[in-house]
Write a protein that holds these residues in place. Structure first.
Motif, PDB file in Angstrom:
ATOM      1  N   ILE A   1       0.953  -1.193  -0.098  1.00 56.10           N
ATOM      2  CA  ILE A   1       0.024  -0.003  -0.061  1.00 56.10           C
ATOM      3  C   ILE A   1       1.014   1.122   0.029  1.00 56.10           C
ATOM      4  O   ILE A   1       1.623   1.396   0.807  1.00 56.10           O
ATOM      5  CB  ILE A   1      -0.968   0.087   1.280  1.00 56.10           C
ATOM      6  CG1 ILE A   1      -1.799  -1.455   1.308  1.00 56.10           C
ATOM      7  CG2 ILE A   1      -1.646   1.291   1.310  1.00 56.10           C
ATOM      8  CD1 ILE A   1      -2.447  -1.515   2.667  1.00 56.10           C
ATOM      9  N   LEU A   2       0.819   2.086  -1.087  1.00 52.17           N
ATOM     10  CA  LEU A   2       1.688   3.147  -1.172  1.00 52.17           C
ATOM     11  C   LEU A   2       0.961   4.586  -0.739  1.00 52.17           C
ATOM     12  O   LEU A   2       0.094   5.046  -1.680  1.00 52.17           O
ATOM     13  CB  LEU A   2       2.143   3.367  -2.478  1.00 52.17           C
ATOM     14  CG  LEU A   2       3.003   2.309  -2.968  1.00 52.17           C
ATOM     15  CD1 LEU A   2       3.586   2.340  -4.429  1.00 52.17           C
ATOM     16  CD2 LEU A   2       4.280   2.062  -2.241  1.00 52.17           C
ATOM     17  N   ALA A   3       1.258   4.901   0.362  1.00 53.61           N
ATOM     18  CA  ALA A   3       0.254   6.170   0.905  1.00 53.61           C
ATOM     19  C   ALA A   3       1.169   7.057   1.489  1.00 53.61           C
ATOM     20  O   ALA A   3       0.630   8.057   2.432  1.00 53.61           O
ATOM     21  CB  ALA A   3      -0.793   5.541   1.866  1.00 53.61           C
ATOM     22  N   SER A   4       2.271   7.315   1.130  1.00 50.43           N
ATOM     23  CA  SER A   4       3.237   8.419   1.564  1.00 50.43           C
ATOM     24  C   SER A   4       2.744   9.607   0.986  1.00 50.43           C
ATOM     25  O   SER A   4       1.670   9.649   0.186  1.00 50.43           O
ATOM     26  CB  SER A   4       4.521   8.073   1.206  1.00 50.43           C
ATOM     27  OG  SER A   4       4.629   7.867  -0.137  1.00 50.43           O
ATOM     28  N   THR A   5       3.407  10.865   1.346  1.00 50.89           N
ATOM     29  CA  THR A   5       3.142  12.125   0.509  1.00 50.89           C
ATOM     30  C   THR A   5       3.337  11.920  -1.041  1.00 50.89           C
ATOM     31  O   THR A   5       4.060  11.087  -1.213  1.00 50.89           O
ATOM     32  CB  THR A   5       4.186  13.256   1.149  1.00 50.89           C
ATOM     33  OG1 THR A   5       5.454  12.618   1.013  1.00 50.89           O
ATOM     34  CG2 THR A   5       3.868  13.273   2.504  1.00 50.89           C
TER      35      THR A   5
ATOM     36  N   GLN B   1      -5.586   5.422 -15.826  1.00 54.36           N
ATOM     37  CA  GLN B   1      -6.665   6.307 -15.655  1.00 54.36           C
ATOM     38  C   GLN B   1      -6.252   7.210 -14.225  1.00 54.36           C
ATOM     39  O   GLN B   1      -6.573   8.333 -14.602  1.00 54.36           O
ATOM     40  CB  GLN B   1      -7.785   5.390 -15.128  1.00 54.36           C
ATOM     41  CG  GLN B   1      -8.973   6.471 -14.554  1.00 54.36           C
ATOM     42  CD  GLN B   1      -9.363   5.996 -13.031  1.00 54.36           C
ATOM     43  OE1 GLN B   1      -9.272   4.920 -12.527  1.00 54.36           O
ATOM     44  NE2 GLN B   1      -9.146   7.104 -12.264  1.00 54.36           N
ATOM     45  N   ALA B   2      -5.693   6.690 -13.397  1.00 52.76           N
ATOM     46  CA  ALA B   2      -4.980   7.711 -12.446  1.00 52.76           C
ATOM     47  C   ALA B   2      -4.168   8.657 -12.837  1.00 52.76           C
ATOM     48  O   ALA B   2      -4.131   9.829 -12.655  1.00 52.76           O
ATOM     49  CB  ALA B   2      -4.434   6.625 -11.352  1.00 52.76           C
TER      50      ALA B   2
ATOM     51  N   LEU C   1       1.296  -7.544 -13.133  1.00 52.45           N
ATOM     52  CA  LEU C   1       1.085  -6.888 -11.862  1.00 52.45           C
ATOM     53  C   LEU C   1      -0.045  -5.756 -11.581  1.00 52.45           C
ATOM     54  O   LEU C   1      -0.224  -5.180 -12.499  1.00 52.45           O
ATOM     55  CB  LEU C   1       2.253  -6.150 -11.280  1.00 52.45           C
ATOM     56  CG  LEU C   1       3.574  -6.773 -11.423  1.00 52.45           C
ATOM     57  CD1 LEU C   1       4.829  -6.136 -11.161  1.00 52.45           C
ATOM     58  CD2 LEU C   1       3.509  -7.862  -9.940  1.00 52.45           C
ATOM     59  N   ALA C   2      -0.771  -5.965 -10.353  1.00 53.13           N
ATOM     60  CA  ALA C   2      -1.846  -5.101 -10.327  1.00 53.13           C
ATOM     61  C   ALA C   2      -1.331  -3.711  -9.866  1.00 53.13           C
ATOM     62  O   ALA C   2      -0.362  -3.565  -9.062  1.00 53.13           O
ATOM     63  CB  ALA C   2      -2.689  -5.682  -9.244  1.00 53.13           C
ATOM     64  N   VAL C   3      -1.824  -2.484 -10.284  1.00 53.78           N
ATOM     65  CA  VAL C   3      -1.736  -1.058  -9.945  1.00 53.78           C
ATOM     66  C   VAL C   3      -3.294  -0.610  -9.788  1.00 53.78           C
ATOM     67  O   VAL C   3      -3.816  -0.404 -10.813  1.00 53.78           O
ATOM     68  CB  VAL C   3      -0.881  -0.455 -10.914  1.00 53.78           C
ATOM     69  CG1 VAL C   3      -0.855   1.036 -10.421  1.00 53.78           C
ATOM     70  CG2 VAL C   3       0.524  -0.898 -11.046  1.00 53.78           C
ATOM     71  N   VAL C   4      -3.513  -0.672  -8.238  1.00 49.62           N
ATOM     72  CA  VAL C   4      -5.032  -0.171  -8.167  1.00 49.62           C
ATOM     73  C   VAL C   4      -4.945   1.229  -7.600  1.00 49.62           C
ATOM     74  O   VAL C   4      -4.020   1.264  -6.440  1.00 49.62           O
ATOM     75  CB  VAL C   4      -5.525  -1.186  -7.371  1.00 49.62           C
ATOM     76  CG1 VAL C   4      -6.967  -0.771  -6.787  1.00 49.62           C
ATOM     77  CG2 VAL C   4      -5.766  -2.676  -7.937  1.00 49.62           C
TER      78      VAL C   4
ATOM     79  N   VAL D   1      -2.268   2.001  -4.983  1.00 51.10           N
ATOM     80  CA  VAL D   1      -1.246   3.284  -4.976  1.00 51.10           C
ATOM     81  C   VAL D   1      -2.528   4.403  -4.897  1.00 51.10           C
ATOM     82  O   VAL D   1      -3.363   4.584  -5.550  1.00 51.10           O
ATOM     83  CB  VAL D   1      -0.806   3.709  -6.342  1.00 51.10           C
ATOM     84  CG1 VAL D   1       0.096   4.608  -6.363  1.00 51.10           C
ATOM     85  CG2 VAL D   1       0.004   2.291  -6.686  1.00 51.10           C
ATOM     86  N   GLU D   2      -2.289   5.268  -3.632  1.00 46.01           N
ATOM     87  CA  GLU D   2      -3.199   6.201  -3.337  1.00 46.01           C
ATOM     88  C   GLU D   2      -3.098   7.498  -4.450  1.00 46.01           C
ATOM     89  O   GLU D   2      -1.950   7.580  -4.906  1.00 46.01           O
ATOM     90  CB  GLU D   2      -2.732   6.999  -1.952  1.00 46.01           C
ATOM     91  CG  GLU D   2      -4.129   6.767  -0.925  1.00 46.01           C
ATOM     92  CD  GLU D   2      -5.422   6.952  -1.434  1.00 46.01           C
ATOM     93  OE1 GLU D   2      -5.411   7.906  -2.153  1.00 46.01           O
ATOM     94  OE2 GLU D   2      -6.478   6.366  -1.042  1.00 46.01           O
ATOM     95  N   LYS D   3      -3.986   8.252  -4.493  1.00 41.03           N
ATOM     96  CA  LYS D   3      -3.981   9.530  -5.447  1.00 41.03           C
ATOM     97  C   LYS D   3      -3.095  10.491  -4.575  1.00 41.03           C
ATOM     98  O   LYS D   3      -3.234  10.509  -3.502  1.00 41.03           O
ATOM     99  CB  LYS D   3      -5.460   9.807  -6.165  1.00 41.03           C
ATOM    100  CG  LYS D   3      -6.203  10.080  -4.743  1.00 41.03           C
ATOM    101  CD  LYS D   3      -6.123  11.527  -4.304  1.00 41.03           C
ATOM    102  CE  LYS D   3      -6.872  11.875  -2.809  1.00 41.03           C
ATOM    103  NZ  LYS D   3      -6.312  12.844  -2.068  1.00 41.03           N
ATOM    104  N   PRO D   4      -2.654  11.670  -5.414  1.00 43.12           N
ATOM    105  CA  PRO D   4      -2.361  11.659  -6.663  1.00 43.12           C
ATOM    106  C   PRO D   4      -1.185  10.695  -7.065  1.00 43.12           C
ATOM    107  O   PRO D   4      -0.495  10.458  -6.335  1.00 43.12           O
ATOM    108  CB  PRO D   4      -2.291  13.104  -6.895  1.00 43.12           C
ATOM    109  CG  PRO D   4      -1.610  13.722  -5.863  1.00 43.12           C
ATOM    110  CD  PRO D   4      -2.219  12.854  -4.821  1.00 43.12           C
ATOM    111  N   MET D   5      -0.889  10.743  -8.525  1.00 43.30           N
ATOM    112  CA  MET D   5       0.260   9.917  -8.821  1.00 43.30           C
ATOM    113  C   MET D   5       1.500  10.373  -9.066  1.00 43.30           C
ATOM    114  O   MET D   5       2.369   9.846  -8.940  1.00 43.30           O
ATOM    115  CB  MET D   5      -0.192   9.260 -10.299  1.00 43.30           C
ATOM    116  CG  MET D   5      -1.423   8.388 -10.170  1.00 43.30           C
ATOM    117  SD  MET D   5      -1.448   7.120  -8.974  1.00 43.30           S
ATOM    118  CE  MET D   5      -2.804   7.632  -8.075  1.00 43.30           C
TER     119      MET D   5
END
Length: 437
Positions: free
Chosen positions: A124-128, A378-379, A174-177, A148-152
């Protein structure tokens, strides 16, 4: 800066939409080794968390809720105190029994993300937001699925790095959600489907508004921090290089709705205004507190976006899609005009209406079936809309997709290290004088 779209702009837009197509054959070949995650609900999926703030902690809880076979086995944050707060909350939650982190799997510092990614199946990627491209690229390099949290990204070079990682993820199966949660809300999905089915006719315009009182106040003073780097990281929202400004970090949800309505077709150009009217104190870093923008699409449709962070003012977070035969109130889940319609909620499990939970439910259900969700492009598209709008307000110019996609303006610091004073911030943008590299 480009004032009008050139012949190359169309190519840039087409390239953005098609650039993952080249890896389709490679993805088909790679499908035989969907890494690490296999069918069978009893299998353990090792999950890691990078960035243990409020959103990261929430995402970790949702990931564990989504699949009883998930185990949180490693965690990373720049700061040990934030890490411990997150772990305490998770261990005290309903999924606390799925948290399996001992002392030697807690990591801090700028390279801590690598230590987590190196030992998990899903991260889970949720850093700044600044760190999103490098963290995503490393996860894909190591063959790890990612939420991957928004924004990219916060700038053009970062967005290109993220897009390259999305390409590589497709090639590796690989999944990138992504964390654009509004697209996971069942009533909103049903409402948007009415638009796609033609219930409001031809789309003429989209109006998105994210007017709020703002987010948290700066958490630390400079005197309470050991360096400029720590001070800016602790108060990351107010620094352009870390957050991308509030149009990119928060109001991006409205722009994502605009992109969704337009089938993720890129606009031809964008222009607008913005500034700092109420948050003028230096403690608020170098970001704006309001934006008002127009996005022009091929065929004449226009998107109007407004966002602001002003206290003691009227708040509104709403999206409307106006068509030739009616209007869609996206938040109201209804259509007025020729083909009136409104969403009726079924009686049942309310969890299905929690968009944050649906993100993870769908990701892990797919992985258990040996299927891959990769909605990274899309992101990136929605992030591009935010970067375009920011650039239009900062410069006072007309911004095209190519302005950002070809930009060399890298907001990264010279080095990632605490104690590397001074760490100057870029000047507050002045339209007419600020330029895009």
């Amino acid at each position: 800066m480009t004032e009008r779209p050139s012949a190359s702009d169309g190519a840039s837009r087409r390239g953005f939409l098609k650039e993952t197509a080249a890896v389709a054959g490679a993805a088909a070949i790679a499908a035989s080794w969907a890494p690490m995650v296999h069918a069978g609900g009893s299998d353990i999926i090792k999950v890691g968390l990078v960035g243990s703030g409020g959103r990261g902690t929430g995402a970790a809880e949702q990931a564990l809720t989504a699949d009883k076979g998930n185990r949180l086995v490693a965690i990373a944050d720049l700061f040990g105190d934030r890490l411990e707060e997150s772990l305490s909350a998770l261990r005290g939650s309903a999924v606390g029994g799925q948290v399996e982190i001992d002392q030697d799997r807690k990591y801090t510092g700028f390279d801590a993300y690598k230590q987590v990614i190196d030992q998990v199946d899903v991260v889970i990627l949720a850093s700044t937001p600044h760190f999103r491209p490098m963290h995503t690229a490393y996860a894909v390099e190591k063959g790890v699925h990612a939420f991957v949290e928004k924004p990219m990204a916060v700038d053009g070079p970062g967005l290109r790095k993220f897009l390259k990682a999305v390409q590589d993820a497709k090639a590796k199966n690989l999944a990138v959600v992504n964390g654009f949660c509004w697209r996971y809300h069942p009533p909103r999905r049903a409402t948007m489907q009415q638009v796609f089915d033609g219930k409001i006719g031809e789309i003429r315009s989209i109006e998105t508004t994210y007017n709020s009182s703002g987010v948290w106040e700066p958490r630390k003073t400079r005197e309470e921090c050991g360096s400029d780097m720590e001070y800016q990281q602790r108060n990351w929202y107010y620094y352009l290089w870390l957050s991308g400004d509030h149009i990119v970090e928060q109001a991006i949800h409205g722009l994502d709705t605009m992109g969704w309505a337009m089938g993720d077709k890129l606009p031809e150009r964008c222009f607008g205004v913005g500034g700092r009217q109420t948050r003028t104190d230096a403690k608020y870093g170098n970001i704006y507190d309001h934006f008002s923008l127009v996005y022009e699409y091929e065929g004449g449709a226009r998107g109007y976006h407004q966002c602001r962070h002003w206290v003691n003012t009227a708040n509104q977070v709403k999206d409307y899609i106006l068509g030739s035969e009616g209007t869609c109130d996206v938040f109201g889940n209804s259509i007025s005009g020729k083909n009136k319609w409104s969403y009726r909620r079924d009686v049942g499990d309310r969890k299905t209406y929690d968009m944050y939970q649906v993100e993870h439910d769908e990701m892990y259900a797919a992985l258990r079936k040996g299927e891959i969700i990769n909605n990274g492009e899309q992101a990136a598209h929605s992030t591009l809309l935010g970067l375009m709008g920011r650039a239009a307000a900062y410069t006072g110019g007309i911004i095209t997709p190519a302005t950002i996609l070809e930009s060399e303006e890298d907001l990264s610091p010279a080095e990632y290290a605490f104690g590397s004073d001074p760490l100057p911030i870029t000047p507050i943008p002045v339209p007419g004088f600020t330029k895009i590299l």
